[in-house]
Design an enzyme around this catalytic site. Structure first.
Site, PDB file in Angstrom:
ATOM      1  N   TYR A  10      42.255  51.155  44.797  1.00  0.00           N
ATOM      2  CA  TYR A  10      43.018  51.830  43.449  1.00  0.00           C
ATOM      3  C   TYR A  10      43.119  52.622  43.486  1.00  0.00           C
ATOM      4  O   TYR A  10      44.494  53.149  42.661  1.00  0.00           O
ATOM      5  CB  TYR A  10      41.990  50.919  42.086  1.00  0.00           C
ATOM      6  CG  TYR A  10      42.817  51.937  40.355  1.00  0.00           C
ATOM      7  CD1 TYR A  10      43.824  51.494  40.140  1.00  0.00           C
ATOM      8  CD2 TYR A  10      42.150  53.053  40.192  1.00  0.00           C
ATOM      9  CE1 TYR A  10      44.531  52.179  38.777  1.00  0.00           C
ATOM     10  CE2 TYR A  10      42.810  53.450  38.847  1.00  0.00           C
ATOM     11  CZ  TYR A  10      43.894  52.896  38.561  1.00  0.00           C
ATOM     12  OH  TYR A  10      44.956  53.382  37.255  1.00  0.00           O
ATOM     13  N   SER A  28      46.489  58.411  38.076  1.00  0.00           N
ATOM     14  CA  SER A  28      45.528  58.917  37.649  1.00  0.00           C
ATOM     15  C   SER A  28      44.587  59.704  38.583  1.00  0.00           C
ATOM     16  O   SER A  28      45.002  60.193  39.822  1.00  0.00           O
ATOM     17  CB  SER A  28      44.562  57.379  37.984  1.00  0.00           C
ATOM     18  OG  SER A  28      43.388  57.729  38.099  1.00  0.00           O
TER      19      SER A  28
END
Length: 246
Positions: free
Chosen positions: A152, A139
């Site tokens: 995250y 990501s």
């Protein structure tokens, strides 16, 4: 793209399923997830996409000690595995993680530690076959970690680095690793959140992944405009960057 079965680790993943649907025609597809007896809808989707056979397998990503035995059995039962899609993960709750170390550790365990475990086993199994495609979802959240989701983001930063190194290790072995760097994806995982600039949908990510697999690319950015955007983002002063939203 490598022929053989498609293995989806994270059988409920919106993006993972979209990719598997695009690859399913004429293939055996293995759906691996917790509560695998509840995957009837996902199985029906793959059947409609033309899968020759569909198998459900009980898989808990966090049970890392079980990974070697489980994955070895899947490879033995499914025959040659052509494509493995590693699509499990959690977004977590950033505010909770800042107060509760157990939750912070859970996010990192699922999104990084468990990923390392399955990728290490998968690399060995695919090398033993002498071929195969391995799809890993990173990501942009990990390329420069933001205050708004640093737990995250830190897990994705670690995964991105690990997968990049693993891809180099596999180069020339017949095993191809595709690292997917996506931005904000509008879907079930981000429901209730305001979309970020340059957002995409699961369908758009899946289309990009399949196209990149066919071209044997080692990295794909979704959308492609994120690549130059994050080149610039690395130059933003920290005093400004720490105020950036999710």
């Amino acid at each position: 793209m490598t022929e053989g079965a498609v293995l989806l680790l994270g059988g409920r993943s919106e993006i993972g399923l979209k990719v598997a649907e695009r690859l399913a025609k004429g293939r055996t597809v293995v759906l691996a997830a917790r509560r695998s007896d509840e995957l009837a809808v996902e199985e029906a989707r793959l059947g409609s996409a033309g899968a020759r056979e569909i198998h459900r397998v009980e898989f808990d990503a966090d049970e890392v000690a079980a990974h070697p035995g489980l994955l070895t059995k899947i490879f033995a039962d499914a025959g040659p595995v052509g494509v493995v899609i590693v699509a499990f993960g959690i977004l977590g709750d950033q505010e909770l993680a800042e107060r509760d170390p157990a939750h912070a550790v859970q996010v990192v365990h699922t999104d990084y530690v468990a990923q390392i475990s399955v990728l290490t086993v998968l690399a060995t199994l695919l090398q033993a076959q002498g071929r195969g495609d391995l799809v890993v979802f990173s990501s942009v959240a990990g390329l420069r970690v933001r205050r708004a989701n640093y737990v995250y983001g830190s897990a994705k930063a670690g995964l991105d680095g690990f997968a990049s190194g693993l891809g180099d290790r596999l180069h020339g072995t017949g095993v191809h690793l595709l690292l997917v760097r996506s931005g904000f994806v509008i879907g079930r995982m981000t429901e209730g959140m305001s979309p970020a600039p340059l957002s995409s949908t699961p369908d758009q990510v899946a289309d990009a992944v399949v196209k990149a697999l066919r071209k044997r690319r080692i990295r794909v950015w979704v959308p492609g405009a994120l690549r130059p955007a994050y080149f610039v983002a690395r130059l933003v002063p920290q005093a400004v960057w720490r105020k950036m939203p999710r």
